[in-house]
Design a protein around this motif. Structure first.
Motif, PDB file in Angstrom:
ATOM      1  N   LYS A 165       0.863  -1.184   0.000  1.00 57.37           N
ATOM      2  CA  LYS A 165       0.000   0.000   0.000  1.00 57.37           C
ATOM      3  C   LYS A 165       0.893   1.224   0.000  1.00 57.37           C
ATOM      4  CE  LYS A 165      -4.449   1.073   1.636  1.00 57.37           C
ATOM      5  NZ  LYS A 165      -5.504   0.631   2.526  1.00 57.37           N
ATOM      6  N   SER A 200       9.102  -6.240   6.587  1.00 58.63           N
ATOM      7  CA  SER A 200       8.060  -6.391   7.597  1.00 58.63           C
ATOM      8  C   SER A 200       8.154  -7.744   8.288  1.00 58.63           C
ATOM      9  CB  SER A 200       6.687  -6.216   6.948  1.00 58.63           C
ATOM     10  OG  SER A 200       6.525  -7.208   5.971  1.00 58.63           O
ATOM     11  N   ASN A 262       1.622 -10.463   5.232  1.00 60.64           N
ATOM     12  CA  ASN A 262       0.830  -9.564   6.078  1.00 60.64           C
ATOM     13  C   ASN A 262       1.265  -9.742   7.530  1.00 60.64           C
ATOM     14  OD1 ASN A 262      -0.125 -12.137   5.847  1.00 60.64           O
ATOM     15  ND2 ASN A 262      -2.284 -11.578   6.031  1.00 60.64           N
ATOM     16  N   ASP A 266       1.702  -1.987  10.551  1.00 61.70           N
ATOM     17  CA  ASP A 266       0.688  -1.014  10.145  1.00 61.70           C
ATOM     18  C   ASP A 266       1.262   0.140   9.338  1.00 61.70           C
ATOM     19  OD1 ASP A 266      -1.393  -1.365  13.075  1.00 61.70           O
ATOM     20  OD2 ASP A 266      -1.429  -2.347  11.129  1.00 61.70           O
ATOM     21  N   SER A 269       1.363  -1.601   4.640  1.00 62.27           N
ATOM     22  CA  SER A 269       0.820  -2.942   4.481  1.00 62.27           C
ATOM     23  C   SER A 269       1.429  -3.644   3.288  1.00 62.27           C
ATOM     24  CB  SER A 269      -0.691  -2.874   4.283  1.00 62.27           C
ATOM     25  OG  SER A 269      -1.256  -1.998   5.204  1.00 62.27           O
ATOM     26  N   GLN A 271       0.955  -7.512   1.279  1.00 64.86           N
ATOM     27  CA  GLN A 271       0.225  -8.782   1.306  1.00 64.86           C
ATOM     28  C   GLN A 271       0.224  -9.485  -0.041  1.00 64.86           C
ATOM     29  OE1 GLN A 271      -3.930  -7.218   2.167  1.00 64.86           O
ATOM     30  NE2 GLN A 271      -4.356  -8.540   0.411  1.00 64.86           N
TER      31      GLN A 271
END
Ligand code: NAG
Length: 300
Positions: A165, A200, A262, A266, A269, A271
């Motif tokens: 994102k 992440s 995922n 925060d 993002s 995924q």
């Protein structure tokens, strides 16, 4: 039957690539330039090509003040010490366009797709082409038992891609980024994926090392989906985005496909996203995704 459907795929692929390379740019002519209240000059499609005379073409100019003295950006075009070698590999900065030789007028490179209603470089770091690379990393969607999931409407297997994102526009996009000076596009593709998608993951230093090795092996073979101009909202008459989009596919899902992306970060993002024609993605990314789906004969 297989040959028949393959040729349909090939025709569709060819069509998408034609569209990407030739369509009149639209996103870079929307009323307001991103990140500012600059209004582009509005004019009809037939006046887009530079070869069509447009006598009173006086678009506004915008040069983001945030770019000054940034190491990754060009100086102001009026800077006396700035002597860019247009259409060349200029020291380490690639000022060549994938679209061929672009024109230079009054010391400024001209957008190879034509007028955009705004002069200056806007928010882009480079005058002329700004080179990016977009990895399209795919895997099959699997059930827990390892069987591939089929879409009920098309009866085709569902492909997933690594999506992030974007912070600036809040849209889902490919984990791409800018090619650094002197950097090979293949390195950019891998670096961006590591930075944007794998950061992440919580991993121990040992895991990180083995992951990096696996990722670098995985990225050693890809299929080039697109190379050229992108219709990007940041483009101007004198600065524009170009990209190389490459598909890296994990057929068995045991390489990068095994990562749970995922990871609950925060801030940004990441995924695995099911590929389907209802996806609305940033800039030309939908077309890259569609091409990847066609390549693998997947649901779209
Ligand atoms: C460059 O300018 C020439 C002459 O005006 C024109 O014919 C040509 O199409 C231009 N090329 C590009 C890439 O805009």
């Amino acid at each position: 039957m297989l040959i028949f459907s393959n040729s349909i795929f090939l025709k569709t692929l060819f069509l998408i690539l034609m569209i990407l390379r030739t369509m009149v740019h639209i996103k870079c002519r929307s009323n307001y330039y991103p990140f500012g209240a600059i209004k582009r000059l509005d004019f009809p499609d037939n006046l887009v090509p530079w070869s069509v005379a447009f006598n009173n073409y006086h678009p506004p100019e915008y040069n983001s003040p945030n770019l000054l003295n940034k190491p990754w950006a060009d100086p102001d075009i009026t800077e006396p010490n700035f002597n860019p070698q247009w259409n060349e590999l200029d020291d380490k900065v690639n000022r060549k366009s994938y679209m061929g030789v672009y024109n230079v007028s009054d010391g400024r490179p001209l957008n190879p797709r034509g007028r955009t209603g705004l002069t200056g470089r806007g928010v882009l770091g480079r005058w002329g082409p700004n080179h990016a690379a977009d990895p399209v990393v795919t895997r099959w969607k699997l059930f827990d038992d390892g069987k591939r999931e089929i879409d009920q409407s098309t009866n085709l297997y569902i492909l997933q891609f690594c999506a992030i994102k974007r912070r600036d526009s809040d849209e889902w996009a490919l984990p791409g980024g800018m090619v650094d000076p002197g950097e090979q596009v293949s390195s950019t593709l891998q670096r961006e994926f590591l930075e944007e998608a794998l950061n992440s993951l919580e991993s121990t230093p040992g895991e990180l090392e083995s992951n990096k090795k696996m990722v670098s092996d995985f990225f050693s073979s890809g299929y080039e989906i697109y190379k050229g101009y992108v219709d990007d909202p940041r483009n101007t008459d004198n600065a524009w985005m170009e990209t190389v989009a490459v598909n890296f596919h994990d057929e068995e899902g045991n390489l990068v496909g095994k990562f749970q992306l995922n990871a609950g970060d925060d801030a940004k993002s990441v995924q695995w996203m099911d590929i389907d024609q209802s996806l609305a993605l940033y800039a030309s990314h939908s077309l890259f995704i569609q091409t990847a789906a066609m390549l693998h004969g997947a649901h779209w």
